[in-house]
Every structure is written in structure tokens, then in C-alpha cells.
Write a protein that holds these residues in place. Sequence first.
Motif, PDB file in Angstrom:
ATOM      1  N   LYS A 283      47.024 -17.110  64.429  1.00  0.00           N
ATOM      2  CA  LYS A 283      46.003 -17.139  63.631  1.00  0.00           C
ATOM      3  C   LYS A 283      46.083 -16.906  61.833  1.00  0.00           C
ATOM      4  CE  LYS A 283      41.474 -16.502  64.376  1.00  0.00           C
ATOM      5  NZ  LYS A 283      39.951 -15.523  64.627  1.00  0.00           N
ATOM      6  N   GLN A 284      46.008 -17.917  61.339  1.00  0.00           N
ATOM      7  CA  GLN A 284      46.842 -17.774  59.911  1.00  0.00           C
ATOM      8  C   GLN A 284      45.181 -16.908  59.190  1.00  0.00           C
ATOM      9  OE1 GLN A 284      48.400 -20.826  57.952  1.00  0.00           O
ATOM     10  NE2 GLN A 284      48.885 -19.876  55.660  1.00  0.00           N
ATOM     11  N   ASP A 285      45.784 -16.088  58.149  1.00  0.00           N
ATOM     12  CA  ASP A 285      45.237 -14.863  57.312  1.00  0.00           C
ATOM     13  C   ASP A 285      45.145 -15.636  56.240  1.00  0.00           C
ATOM     14  OD1 ASP A 285      43.147 -13.485  56.078  1.00  0.00           O
ATOM     15  OD2 ASP A 285      43.454 -11.402  57.805  1.00  0.00           O
ATOM     16  N   ASN A 286      43.786 -15.495  54.997  1.00  0.00           N
ATOM     17  CA  ASN A 286      44.070 -15.610  53.632  1.00  0.00           C
ATOM     18  C   ASN A 286      45.148 -14.931  52.928  1.00  0.00           C
ATOM     19  OD1 ASN A 286      42.593 -17.471  54.463  1.00  0.00           O
ATOM     20  ND2 ASN A 286      40.514 -15.850  53.611  1.00  0.00           N
ATOM     21  N   LEU A 287      45.157 -13.698  53.492  1.00  0.00           N
ATOM     22  CA  LEU A 287      46.281 -12.590  52.717  1.00  0.00           C
ATOM     23  C   LEU A 287      46.987 -12.058  53.983  1.00  0.00           C
ATOM     24  CD1 LEU A 287      43.254 -10.208  50.760  1.00  0.00           C
ATOM     25  CD2 LEU A 287      44.474 -12.503  49.682  1.00  0.00           C
ATOM     26  N   THR A 315      54.411  -6.872  57.088  1.00  0.00           N
ATOM     27  CA  THR A 315      53.652  -8.002  56.290  1.00  0.00           C
ATOM     28  C   THR A 315      53.626  -9.172  56.769  1.00  0.00           C
ATOM     29  OG1 THR A 315      54.955  -8.539  54.214  1.00  0.00           O
ATOM     30  CG2 THR A 315      54.051  -6.259  54.836  1.00  0.00           C
ATOM     31  N   SER A 316      52.177  -9.423  57.221  1.00  0.00           N
ATOM     32  CA  SER A 316      52.317 -10.730  57.584  1.00  0.00           C
ATOM     33  C   SER A 316      51.121 -12.188  57.470  1.00  0.00           C
ATOM     34  CB  SER A 316      52.850 -11.085  58.820  1.00  0.00           C
ATOM     35  OG  SER A 316      52.652 -12.470  59.661  1.00  0.00           O
ATOM     36  N   VAL A 317      51.175 -12.685  57.455  1.00  0.00           N
ATOM     37  CA  VAL A 317      49.623 -13.216  57.420  1.00  0.00           C
ATOM     38  C   VAL A 317      49.243 -14.386  58.472  1.00  0.00           C
ATOM     39  CG1 VAL A 317      49.293 -14.172  54.851  1.00  0.00           C
ATOM     40  CG2 VAL A 317      50.386 -16.037  56.621  1.00  0.00           C
ATOM     41  N   TYR A 318      49.784 -14.013  59.828  1.00  0.00           N
ATOM     42  CA  TYR A 318      49.737 -14.331  61.120  1.00  0.00           C
ATOM     43  C   TYR A 318      49.228 -13.304  62.208  1.00  0.00           C
ATOM     44  CZ  TYR A 318      51.889 -18.860  59.349  1.00  0.00           C
ATOM     45  OH  TYR A 318      51.384 -20.295  58.556  1.00  0.00           O
ATOM     46  N   THR A 319      48.627 -14.037  62.414  1.00  0.00           N
ATOM     47  CA  THR A 319      48.218 -12.238  63.874  1.00  0.00           C
ATOM     48  C   THR A 319      48.212 -12.905  65.422  1.00  0.00           C
ATOM     49  OG1 THR A 319      45.392 -13.200  63.662  1.00  0.00           O
ATOM     50  CG2 THR A 319      46.321 -11.454  62.054  1.00  0.00           C
ATOM     51  N   LEU A 320      48.042 -12.458  66.133  1.00  0.00           N
ATOM     52  CA  LEU A 320      48.122 -13.176  67.737  1.00  0.00           C
ATOM     53  C   LEU A 320      46.701 -12.996  68.471  1.00  0.00           C
ATOM     54  CD1 LEU A 320      49.920 -14.058  69.755  1.00  0.00           C
ATOM     55  CD2 LEU A 320      50.355 -11.817  70.667  1.00  0.00           C
TER      56      LEU A 320
END
Length: 530
Positions: A283-287, A315-320
Motif C-alpha cells: 500500500k502506498q502512503d502519501n509521505l 524510510t519508505s512510502v510502501y507498507t505491507l
Amino acid sequence: MDRVLMVFVLIWSSGLQAEETNTSKVINDIRLEGGSSRCSGLLQVKHQDTWSEVDDSDWDLKLADEICRQLDCGSVVQAYSKYTDSSAWRKKPFCFESESKPRKCLTKRSRVYPSSLEIICSDSVRLVNGTSLCSGRLQVKSNQSWSSVCEGDFDRQDAEVVCRELGCGTPSIFQGGLYGEGEAPVWDKNFHCKGNESALLDCGSSGSARETCSPGEAVGLTCSEPVNVRLVGGSSRCAGELEVKQQGEWTKVDAEQTAWTLKTADVVCRQMDCGSVILAQEKQDNLYKTMSRIDTACLQSESVIRECVVIKMTTSVYTLEIVCSDSVRLVNGSSLCSGTLQVKYQQSWSSVCEADFDQLDAEVVCRELGCGTPTVLRGGLYGEEQAPLWRREFQCKGNESALLDCGGSDSAPDTCSPGEAVGITCSERDNMRLSGGTSRCDGTLEMKVRGEWRPVVNYEIEWDQKVAAVCRQLDCGSAVSTKTRYTRKPVWLLRHPCGQSDSLLRECLVIQDFIRSATLVVMCSGNPEQ
């Protein structure tokens, strides 16, 4: 420490340096410095009489434990990243995985803000020969010597202190001979812990009458894992974005820098007692946010999740996001869609008797697990399970979304004979094809994920074993020929070593988006009219 560590050091550029130089070095010693004892502090290596700190990249708790053991400091309790103002030696952590002298281990680099590795070891207690850092035969150190403890000199309150001292949860099992016989001397005292002490050697004790432990009496201990993994934001505790507790705070897990597949996500579901994996996606976050990383190769080795969390955060914008089945699972099968059926009720898993289960019930289970239709349904298909038996007969109509939504009636007691615990093989969903060829049995390999067909690539190993699996799963006989075709379209990536087993290929797909060039064209021997 009088052991000499022979290593090769590569001067590596972090992007802040203008050149790279290969050199050979000799490291004379390792230590933990700046802690409360010789068994805690920043990891340092000695080279030419100069101590330098070790970079923390790619280390996890399991690898940090090897340092504690090499320093004769018991087991690892905690490991942290700590920012320092000096350049660090970059230690490739696989060098400490065996008892032999490490080689080709160190990289020295300069950068503006290096972070080093801080390790805290237990010092005076350890668990050996266990299946995780929180299990094994108990040993206690006194006067630089390790001793086993007799079962008769150890009780539950003592076990609570040991588990807490090692950074684990509460004791779940302790008994003599649980993890084999000890060759160490026997501890000559009887522990009298109250249960609230911070260390076992802080407990009161009295002299023991024992000089040796009888066979089977060296106490082994299994502590529960601390609650440091969860899924949040979903419809239940078994669905949502994956988070781990690292350095006392809950953080989301990065899905971008580590190759997550259905098979590795399934390890999370099983260790959380949440059944089998149904869905795993990024899932892509905004920040950009600070996130934790999990070494999925470590997970595949059946290590517990806590031991596979990479110490250095990213640091990343992609969560699982992971969705687990929660109340049903298939165990001991060759894929996520096969195995002995078990059903969870009141936090306990039960096998189901063949006589209490039919084709309509199986259709519901296969659909609930994200698989195709049931192809085989038979008692003892995947061996016998030690789980208790489910005491109700399922009466599904076949259109329910979950097995526990089906009606049922009480089953006759004691009617399940050995070999009758039902096993199921579900077919694979229609999510793989050969496209663009002269028949359905030749063309570019494509797979359907989340409703989208893409070509499949694999750059880690040779294709031979996977091609055989493709033809077999498409019922197209054996592989006749393969070749590559170049594309600039988005593709799905297959991960090694998943595809080398009998796992269905969809279990091996990395959940991230990739753009690669070389895709695979396959020709199978099967009859395209079949």
C-alpha cells in the motif's frame, strides 16, 4: 578474546566518496564497549591497535546473538542502531553465523552520519539447542563456566525470571530433557526466585544435594514470544497493515526494499495464529515515514518474526497489508492450497473427520482460502494430526463465504478412526497462462495478480525448474523449449528459492511492481486441445 579474526576488507563508496579501493586487512579482536559490562555496548573491531565501531546495516537479532555467543556472553537480549560521529567498519553479518573464523566480512566506509550497532547480551544465562532465542536447555554461568540446571532445582517462578531476563514472554513449558541432555557441569544450587527479580542470579538460592542430573533432568525452557507483531486497520486482528514493535515503538513494515511473497506473508499469519494467508499487497502512503524492515529470507528459515526484524530502520512510502484466513487453515500440504484441514474455535485448532465433511464444505474452504475448486477430498490425505477433533458435522450449501458461516449439527462421538482426519487439495485459480503463441501450451508466461495480467520474469536462478512447474500446472505436459522475449511493460517477479519446491508459482510472486526487460516464452509438449 585471544581468537584472531582473519578478514578481507573492501573500501566501499557510499556515494559520498569519489573512489573505491580493495585491500586486505587483519582484525585482531572484537568487543562490546561503553555498556554496563563487557557484555553490552557498541560492537567494535580492532585493527592495527585501533578500535573502530561496526556499521549496523543488515543486522537482525538472530545475527546479533552470534556476537553474544562468540564473546561468551550468553544470549542476545536487545540490539539497537546508535548514531555516532565516527566512520564505521561495515560488517557483513553472515560472517558470524558459524563457529569458524569469519572471512570476507568487513567493509570500511566514510559517510556523514554513520550509525553503529549496540548489543546487550544476557551475560550469565542462556538457552541452548532450542528452536528460537526464547527456547532451549537452560545454562547458568559462574566463574566463566556454564552449568546445566536440574529440573528439581527449578520452578515456574524461576522460569519467569529467566524468560524476562532474556527479553522473552512468559514461560509456556519447562521440563527436564525438553531440549536434550546437557554435557555441561550441573549447577550446585537450588533457585528460590520470587518471580519479580530482573536476573536469575539475583534470586535467593540454597545448596543442592545433587552432584549430577539423572538422564532427562537437565531443565529445558520454552518462553512465549513477546507481543511485538500485529496487523492494524483491518476487519479483525488477522487483517491489516503489518507493524512490529521496535525500540519500544510500533512502526509499519516496509514492503518496498524486501521481496515479500504470499509464501513469506503466510509465515506471519501462522506465527500470529491467524490461519493461512489470503492476500498480501503493498500500500502506498502519501509521505515517506520511518519504517521497519523484515528479512524475508530469515522468515523462510522458520525463524520467529522478532528475530528477523532488521535492526536499522528505513524510510519508505510502501507498507505491507496482509489478510489471513483466521479460522481455517491447511497444514502439512505441498502448497497454500493443500493440506489437512483444521478449524479454530475458542483459540484452539481442531482437525475435521472425513465423515463430517463433504464436497460442498470443501468448496467453501477452498474459496475462503483464495484457492480454486477442490480436486481431492480424503481422510488421511496429508497424514495424521495431533490436534483434537472438531465435534460438529458441517452442512454447507456451497455459497457461504466462510466455513464457520455454514450450518452444522453435533457429530457422533468417537466416530473418527485413525487416518480419517480430512485432507483437501484445492486447484489453483485460473491465474496463469501462456499468451501470444500458436496454442494455449506455448507463448509468453503471464500471471494474473489482483485482476491484472502481466508477463513474469525471474532473474535470480535458472528457469529450468520453474518451466517444468509451469507446464505441469497448466496440464500441458513437459517443457520442450524456452527463450526470452524483451518487453518494457510492467511485469511480475518470481523469487528464489520458492519456485524450486512444489509450491504453486503464485506463492512465489513478489508483491511489488517491477519493470524488467527479459520475459519468458515457453513451449510445452501437451496437447493444446485438451
